[in-house]
Design a protein around this motif. Structure first.
Motif, PDB file in Angstrom:
ATOM      1  N   GLU A 198     -13.193   0.485   4.715  1.00 36.85           N
ATOM      2  CA  GLU A 198     -12.723   0.764   3.356  1.00 36.85           C
ATOM      3  C   GLU A 198     -11.202   0.811   3.238  1.00 36.85           C
TER       4      GLU A 198
ATOM      5  N   TYR B  12      -1.947  -3.333   0.062  1.00 39.63           N
ATOM      6  CA  TYR B  12      -2.371  -2.877  -1.253  1.00 39.63           C
ATOM      7  C   TYR B  12      -1.868  -3.827  -2.331  1.00 39.63           C
TER       8      TYR B  12
ATOM      9  N   ARG C  78      -0.351  -3.516  -9.715  1.00 42.56           N
ATOM     10  CA  ARG C  78      -0.420  -4.194 -11.011  1.00 42.56           C
ATOM     11  C   ARG C  78       0.955  -4.527 -11.563  1.00 42.56           C
TER      12      ARG C  78
ATOM     13  N   GLU D   7       0.696   2.923  -5.940  1.00 35.20           N
ATOM     14  CA  GLU D   7      -0.679   2.457  -6.147  1.00 35.20           C
ATOM     15  C   GLU D   7      -1.633   3.050  -5.111  1.00 35.20           C
ATOM     16  N   ILE D   8      -1.113   3.436  -3.942  1.00 32.94           N
ATOM     17  CA  ILE D   8      -1.980   3.999  -2.908  1.00 32.94           C
ATOM     18  C   ILE D   8      -2.650   5.281  -3.389  1.00 32.94           C
TER      19      ILE D   8
ATOM     20  N   LEU E 132      -3.673   5.804  -6.342  1.00 36.17           N
ATOM     21  CA  LEU E 132      -4.773   5.405  -7.200  1.00 36.17           C
ATOM     22  C   LEU E 132      -5.956   4.931  -6.366  1.00 36.17           C
ATOM     23  N   GLN E 133      -5.653   4.127  -5.328  1.00 34.80           N
ATOM     24  CA  GLN E 133      -6.724   3.505  -4.563  1.00 34.80           C
ATOM     25  C   GLN E 133      -7.303   4.433  -3.502  1.00 34.80           C
ATOM     26  N   GLU E 134      -6.454   5.186  -2.817  1.00 32.64           N
ATOM     27  CA  GLU E 134      -6.933   6.075  -1.758  1.00 32.64           C
ATOM     28  C   GLU E 134      -7.125   7.506  -2.250  1.00 32.64           C
TER      29      GLU E 134
ATOM     30  N   ARG F 237      -7.758   8.321  -5.349  1.00 27.42           N
ATOM     31  CA  ARG F 237      -8.659   8.315  -6.501  1.00 27.42           C
ATOM     32  C   ARG F 237      -8.021   8.986  -7.718  1.00 27.42           C
TER      33      ARG F 237
ATOM     34  N   ASN G  28      -0.922   5.190 -14.140  1.00 28.11           N
ATOM     35  CA  ASN G  28      -2.158   5.559 -14.829  1.00 28.11           C
ATOM     36  C   ASN G  28      -1.933   5.932 -16.279  1.00 28.11           C
TER      37      ASN G  28
END
Length: 351
Positions: free
Chosen positions: A27, A32, A35, A240-241, A243-245, A247, A276
């Protein structure tokens, strides 16, 4: 921002160059995808998607994305009239106040580089950083004005911009802000005057390449002279990490307790929130009592702090009386976290 093409935060490397990526769990990606290409596009997300939604909660006051964006364009127009252009260095000698976020956005709108100065610096230390980074404009708090004036030695007098800690604090400012000051600014400029004089002005946003330098963040200098680390717009997009890791999502509320002059504050607070279009809760500087107070008030959900800050929080006498049930995402770094510390944190917070 839906029309933006994704951009790699880091280039994909061949496994022969980075063999350790073979050991990553399935996962965890090797890189990364962000956007946005730069800090201006990052701020634009809130302006496009939630213009009238909260961008910053400062004590009990709220500023929307639209309001913050308008202030940023006003400051950018004022800086441009001072001659600031792409590649110039603008220093921020501020605490975690709305002016920090507004000024950073303004700097990036012009393609300039933000230079982060620890508000704990003394005049000698600040002078070294100003000279080393080639700062041409310095934005500072009223409470730091005398130190800034001594550090600049009069060389930046017409390009020293001063702002009040109380500007966005409302009618009942928190005691942590101290007392209002009556300063003779001499030839220095007032950021509040720039807000007024350039109200309604819009600048043409500079479109920075991801590889361009966005920030100069100084190292601590514990083993030698502090050095300015170059942080690119690509690095900022690394937020962005979270957001992705982590959550972190659109419904989160970011507790901005880490100093914004530090890379953690930049990526873990400003970038995580702006990517966000989510709000940040700000309270001038870290204080465990203020953190608990505004966490409860605004129902904060996401936090990243140094381990020592969490130790101060779980040992604060206000903790038993505060409802912190909204806090669901807790991160730390910079030091190992012992099992005993984890157990203690879970015991006293229920998290």
């Amino acid at each position: 921002m839906a029309d933006l093409e994704p951009h790699l935060v880091e280039p994909m490397y061949d496994l022969a160059v980075r063999p350790w990526t073979n050991m990553y769990p399935p996962e965890v990606p090797g890189s990364y995808v962000a956007r946005v290409r730069n800090g201006v596009e990052m701020f634009q997300i809130g302006l496009d998607e939630r213009p009238d939604g909260p961008a910053m909660h400062f004590f009990d006051q709220t500023m929307t994305h639209r309001q913050a964006g308008d202030y940023a364009h006003s400051v950018a127009a004022g800086l441009a009239d001072l001659g600031v252009k792409s590649g110039d260095r603008v220093g921020l000698y501020l605490q975690n106040d709305p002016q920090f976020v507004i000024s950073l956005h303004a700097i990036w709108l012009l393609g300039a580089i933000g230079v982060m100065h620890n508000p704990m610096l003394k005049a000698r230390e600040l002078k070294y950083q100003l000279d080393d980074a080639g700062v041409t404009v310095l934005i500072c708090l009223e409470g730091l004005y005398e130190t800034a004036l001594e550090a600049t030695g009069g060389t930046l007098t017409s390009h020293l911009i001063v702002t009040s800690e109380f500007t966005f604090a409302g009618e009942n400012p928190a005691p942590i802000l101290g007392k209002k000051m009556a300063l003779d600014l001499g030839e220095a400029l007032s950021l509040e005057r720039i807000f007024a004089d350039y109200s309604g002005r819009q600048v043409e946003p500079y479109s920075a390449d991801p590889s361009e330098v966005a920030l100069l963040c100084f190292t601590s200098g514990t083993t030698g002279p502090a050095k300015a680390a170059m942080i690119t717009h690509q690095n900022v997009a690394y937020g962005e990490i979270y957001l992705q890791e982590g959550r972190v999502g659109r419904d989160d509320i970011v507790m901005a307790g880490a100093p914004m002059f530090h890379v953690t504050g930049i990526t873990g607070h400003i970038a995580a929130a702006r990517l966000n279009a989510a709000p940040m809760v700000m309270f001038h500087r870290f204080d465990p009592g203020e953190y608990l107070r505004w966490l409860e008030h605004w129902r904060g959900t996401f936090s990243i702090l140094a381990l020592t800050a969490y130790i101060a929080i779980i040992n604060h006498p206000d903790l038993p009386t505060r409802d912190i049930s909204s806090l669901t995402k807790v991160f730390t770094g910079g030091a190992p976290v012992s099992p005993a510390m984890i157990a203690r944190f879970e015991e006293v917070t229920g998290k």
